[in-house]
Design an enzyme around this catalytic site. Structure first.
Site, mmCIF file in Angstrom:
data_model
loop_
_atom_site.group_PDB
_atom_site.id
_atom_site.type_symbol
_atom_site.label_atom_id
_atom_site.label_comp_id
_atom_site.label_asym_id
_atom_site.label_seq_id
_atom_site.Cartn_x
_atom_site.Cartn_y
_atom_site.Cartn_z
ATOM 1 C CB SER A 124 -1.068 -0.049 1.187
ATOM 2 O OG SER A 124 -1.709 -1.206 1.263
HETATM 3 N N1 SAH Z 1 -0.653 -5.192 4.006
HETATM 4 C C1 SAH Z 1 0.097 -5.620 2.748
HETATM 5 C C2 SAH Z 1 -0.636 -5.044 1.574
HETATM 6 C C3 SAH Z 1 -0.790 -6.288 0.609
HETATM 7 S S1 SAH Z 1 -2.076 -6.283 -0.633
HETATM 8 C C4 SAH Z 1 1.580 -4.972 2.736
HETATM 9 O O1 SAH Z 1 1.826 -4.037 3.630
HETATM 10 O O2 SAH Z 1 2.381 -5.158 1.901
HETATM 11 C C5 SAH Z 1 -3.411 -7.469 0.117
HETATM 12 C C6 SAH Z 1 -2.757 -8.564 0.240
HETATM 13 O O3 SAH Z 1 -4.005 -9.539 0.798
HETATM 14 C C7 SAH Z 1 -2.472 -9.448 -0.710
HETATM 15 O O4 SAH Z 1 -1.045 -9.989 -0.878
HETATM 16 C C8 SAH Z 1 -3.370 -10.504 -1.033
HETATM 17 O O5 SAH Z 1 -2.950 -11.819 -1.523
HETATM 18 C C9 SAH Z 1 -4.145 -10.602 0.276
HETATM 19 N N2 SAH Z 1 -5.462 -11.203 0.333
HETATM 20 C C10 SAH Z 1 -6.416 -11.333 -0.302
HETATM 21 N N3 SAH Z 1 -7.494 -11.909 0.252
HETATM 22 C C11 SAH Z 1 -7.078 -12.579 1.449
HETATM 23 C C12 SAH Z 1 -7.724 -13.449 2.203
HETATM 24 N N4 SAH Z 1 -8.974 -13.779 2.122
HETATM 25 N N5 SAH Z 1 -7.014 -13.760 3.343
HETATM 26 C C13 SAH Z 1 -5.647 -13.322 3.422
HETATM 27 N N6 SAH Z 1 -5.057 -12.665 2.643
HETATM 28 C C14 SAH Z 1 -5.712 -12.069 1.552
#
Ligand code: SAH
Length: 200
Positions: free
Chosen positions: A52
């Site tokens: 993000s």
């Molecule tokens: N917090 C992260 C942002 C990652 S983007 C950072 O600081 O880098 C969001 C992430 O959520 C992705 O890696 C995606 O694979 C994950 N995601 C999507 N649906 C999900 C679910 N149901 N359970 C766990 N992770 C999930």
């Protein structure tokens, strides 16, 4: 990054600002984009996912009122960056990632960086992490169409849940859910764009 992108836009908590200064964002980003690590936008971390925008990480972290005596759950570990920021300002962080490679890489990265108060697992965050519930803080970094009920159930009394909600492909609303006397209250904060919440 912290002065111009974060403090100037209204994040004022010194704990959160200090954490944003301390956590080296470039170490969470593939080498090809490292020179962009401190810029004002999300970046690709592979597998179609993104880390993000720094401001959003700071804004969401401040909104859940972190403290060292609080326990946090994050859904969507991704690169591990948000988990590391939470680890600086809370007591313990549980984080769940649905893409197995990202779950493994971020767990390794956080461990190598010495974040021993972060517990990672691979799985579908829809169900939360009942074994460690209730959580004072829940941060969701992927957008479902509706708030998963298990996450509401696993929010502690006095707890705060922040989550982007919206239809796939559309702009989403960032919602802040609080729980008092067993009742939840929902507040709309701003519009955001996160990757979609997936299911296993
Ligand atoms: N917090 C992260 C942002 C990652 S983007 C950072 O600081 O880098 C969001 C992430 O959520 C992705 O890696 C995606 O694979 C994950 N995601 C999507 N649906 C999900 C679910 N149901 N359970 C766990 N992770 C999930």
């Amino acid at each position: 990054m912290v002065e111009t992108q974060i403090r100037n836009r209204g994040v004022t908590s010194s704990g959160v600002l200090d954490a944003m200064k301390k956590v080296p964002r470039h170490l969470f980003i593939p080498e090809a984009y490292r020179d962009e690590a401190y810029n004002d936008y999300p970046l690709s971390i592979g597998y179609g996912q993104t880390i993000s925008q720094p401001f959003i990480v700071a804004y969401m972290t401040e909104a859940v009122r972190p403290a060292k005596n609080k326990k946090a759950l994050e859904i969507g570990t991704g690169s591990g960056y948000q988990a590391a920021v939470l680890a600086e300002v809370t007591g313990k962080v549980y984080t769940i990632e649905i893409v197995p490679e990202l779950a493994r890489e971020s767990a390794e990265r956080l461990e190598n960086m010495g974040y021993d108060n972060v517990i990672c697992k691979h799985g579908d965050g829809y169900q939360g992490w009942p074994e460690h519930a209730p959580f004072d803080i829940i941060v969701v970094t992927a957008a479902p169409e509706k708030i998963p009920q298990p996450l509401i159930d696993q929010l502690a009394e006095g707890g705060r849940l922040i989550i982007p909600v919206g239809a796939a492909g559309a702009v989403q609303e960032l919602l802040l859910v609080t729980k008092r006397n067993g009742k939840t209250d929902e507040r709309r904060l701003t519009f955001v764009r996160f990757v979609p919440f997936r299911r296993l």
